[in-house]
Write a protein that holds these residues in place. Structure first.
Motif, short mmCIF file in Angstrom:
data_model
loop_
_atom_site.label_atom_id
_atom_site.label_comp_id
_atom_site.label_asym_id
_atom_site.label_seq_id
_atom_site.Cartn_x
_atom_site.Cartn_y
_atom_site.Cartn_z
N ALA A 56 5.19 3.76 -7.83
CA ALA A 56 4.34 2.91 -8.13
C ALA A 56 5.69 2.09 -8.59
O ALA A 56 4.82 1.16 -9.19
CB ALA A 56 3.22 2.66 -8.39
N THR A 57 5.45 2.39 -10.06
CA THR A 57 6.23 2.21 -11.35
C THR A 57 7.93 1.76 -10.93
O THR A 57 7.68 0.33 -11.24
CB THR A 57 7.16 3.02 -12.36
N MET A 58 7.76 1.33 -9.85
CA MET A 58 9.53 1.45 -9.25
C MET A 58 9.39 -0.13 -8.84
O MET A 58 9.68 -1.06 -8.87
CB MET A 58 10.05 1.93 -8.32
N LEU A 59 7.99 -0.37 -8.07
CA LEU A 59 7.78 -1.07 -7.67
C LEU A 59 7.07 -2.59 -8.43
O LEU A 59 6.91 -3.20 -8.34
CB LEU A 59 6.80 -0.79 -5.81
N ASP A 60 6.21 -1.94 -9.14
CA ASP A 60 5.66 -2.91 -9.78
C ASP A 60 6.67 -3.70 -11.11
O ASP A 60 6.77 -4.36 -11.22
CB ASP A 60 4.39 -2.24 -11.37
N ALA A 106 10.37 -4.29 -10.13
CA ALA A 106 10.23 -5.13 -9.38
C ALA A 106 9.50 -6.25 -8.94
O ALA A 106 9.99 -7.03 -7.63
CB ALA A 106 10.79 -4.06 -7.80
N GLY A 107 8.09 -6.22 -9.22
CA GLY A 107 7.29 -7.52 -9.47
C GLY A 107 5.81 -7.84 -7.92
O GLY A 107 5.09 -8.26 -7.70
N TYR A 108 5.88 -6.42 -7.71
CA TYR A 108 4.96 -6.24 -5.96
C TYR A 108 4.17 -5.86 -7.13
O TYR A 108 3.81 -4.81 -7.19
CB TYR A 108 5.53 -5.07 -5.28
N GLN A 109 2.60 -6.10 -6.42
CA GLN A 109 1.55 -5.78 -6.41
C GLN A 109 0.89 -3.57 -5.78
O GLN A 109 0.88 -4.32 -4.53
CB GLN A 109 0.51 -6.54 -6.16
N THR A 110 0.91 -2.98 -6.43
CA THR A 110 1.03 -2.04 -5.72
C THR A 110 -0.57 -1.17 -5.64
O THR A 110 -1.42 -1.42 -6.62
CB THR A 110 1.85 -1.01 -5.72
N ILE A 111 -0.90 -1.00 -4.16
CA ILE A 111 -2.26 -0.01 -4.28
C ILE A 111 -1.70 1.50 -3.44
O ILE A 111 -1.50 1.21 -2.96
CB ILE A 111 -2.76 -0.95 -3.00
N SER A 112 -2.18 2.17 -4.56
CA SER A 112 -2.10 3.64 -4.45
C SER A 112 -3.29 4.06 -3.35
O SER A 112 -4.89 4.39 -3.87
CB SER A 112 -1.94 4.00 -5.07
N LEU A 121 0.65 -1.35 0.28
CA LEU A 121 0.10 0.06 0.04
C LEU A 121 0.49 1.22 0.09
O LEU A 121 1.46 1.70 1.20
CB LEU A 121 -1.08 -0.13 1.67
N LEU A 122 1.00 2.05 -1.28
CA LEU A 122 1.55 3.07 -1.57
C LEU A 122 1.14 4.38 -1.08
O LEU A 122 -0.30 4.65 -1.50
CB LEU A 122 2.77 3.14 -2.46
N LEU A 148 2.91 -4.36 3.57
CA LEU A 148 3.65 -3.85 3.60
C LEU A 148 2.82 -2.39 3.30
O LEU A 148 2.45 -2.57 2.52
CB LEU A 148 5.29 -3.84 3.28
N ILE A 149 3.33 -1.31 4.11
CA ILE A 149 2.75 0.05 3.99
C ILE A 149 4.47 0.63 3.50
O ILE A 149 5.11 0.82 4.32
CB ILE A 149 1.96 1.04 4.80
N ILE A 150 3.86 1.89 2.87
CA ILE A 150 5.11 2.43 2.25
C ILE A 150 4.36 3.70 2.44
O ILE A 150 3.12 4.49 1.74
CB ILE A 150 5.60 2.95 1.18
#
Length: 234
Positions: free
Chosen positions: A22-26, A28-34, A9-10, A52-54
């Motif tokens: 978000a692009t960086m995490l995507d 790297a293979g993570y599922q990003t929720i913004s 969760l960003l 995890l939360i950023i």
């Protein structure tokens, strides 16, 4: 790339930074929720239960510390603060309030991804107790035997005082997490962080780092953020 399926969760209201991370995490293979606000983040957290939360602290509707408080009511989900606030008091408040790590803007993308990996790995080990098989801990050339209360580097025992051992054990159990002066002092001596107790901690840490072979300016095992605290490096 194999998807690791971790959900992150960003929480960030600056669109440029939100899109960048978000692009960086995507990638790297993570599922990003913004989310762009604290209220939205609370809703998404409850719906998705991220791994995890950023979190940015300067959100438009309320301070990001409110989200840390909301999550910590019933969860140990790792939280990495990513904030433009560089004041030591803000860092200490966030870390003592339940954040696992604190990164200031502008940030290095490689470091952020490394901190994400550490936080996720530590949380996984904590959940399945995989870090301490036989009550032992190992990192780099260091091994800790919790039952025997012994610390070894490259197979040689490091002679520590009882207090020094307690500090090292505490840092190892929170490996990768920045531990504030106050949290260490409370755990080791049971008191509050005052000038005298901080000085006592710093003297003990200097002795530990010397015994570990760390030279001034090096952070082989233990990193120190002046005015904030210490972290055992992965």
């Amino acid at each position: 790339m194999i998807q690791n399926k971790y959900k992150i969760l960003l929480v960030e209201d600056e669109v440029n930074i939100l899109n960048l991370v978000a692009t960086m995490l995507d990638t790297a293979g993570y599922q990003t929720i913004s989310a762009k606000s604290c209220a939205s983040a609370q809703t998404l957290y409850s719906s998705y239960l991220p791994d995890l939360i950023i979190l940015d602290l300067g959100l438009p509707d309320m301070d990001g510390m409110k989200l840390i408080e909301f999550v910590r009511k019933d969860s140990l989900t790792p939280i990495i603060v990513l904030s433009a606030r560089t004041n030591e008091a803000d860092k200490i408040s966030a870390l003592d309030g339940g954040a696992n790590d604190y990164i200031t803007k502008p940030f290095n993308s490689g470091e952020l991804l490394a901190r994400v990996r550490v936080a996720l790995r530590n949380n996984r080990f904590s959940a399945d107790e995989g870090r301490y098989p036989g009550r032992k801990f190992a990192i780099k050339d260091m091994q800790i035997d919790y039952d025997a209360r012994q610390v070894f580097i490259k197979g040689e025992e490091i002679k520590l005082t009882q207090t020094e051992y307690n500090i090292v054990a505490l840092l190892s159990e929170n490996c990768g997490k920045m531990m504030t002066y106050s949290s260490i002092i409370k755990a080791i001596w049971g008191g509050c962080a005052q000038e005298s107790s901080i000085k006592k901690l710093q003297v003990n840490m200097a002795n530990i780092r010397r015994k570990f072979g760390d030279k001034p300016g090096e952070t082989n095992y233990i990193a120190n953020e002046l005015g904030v605290g210490y972290r055992l490096n992965e």
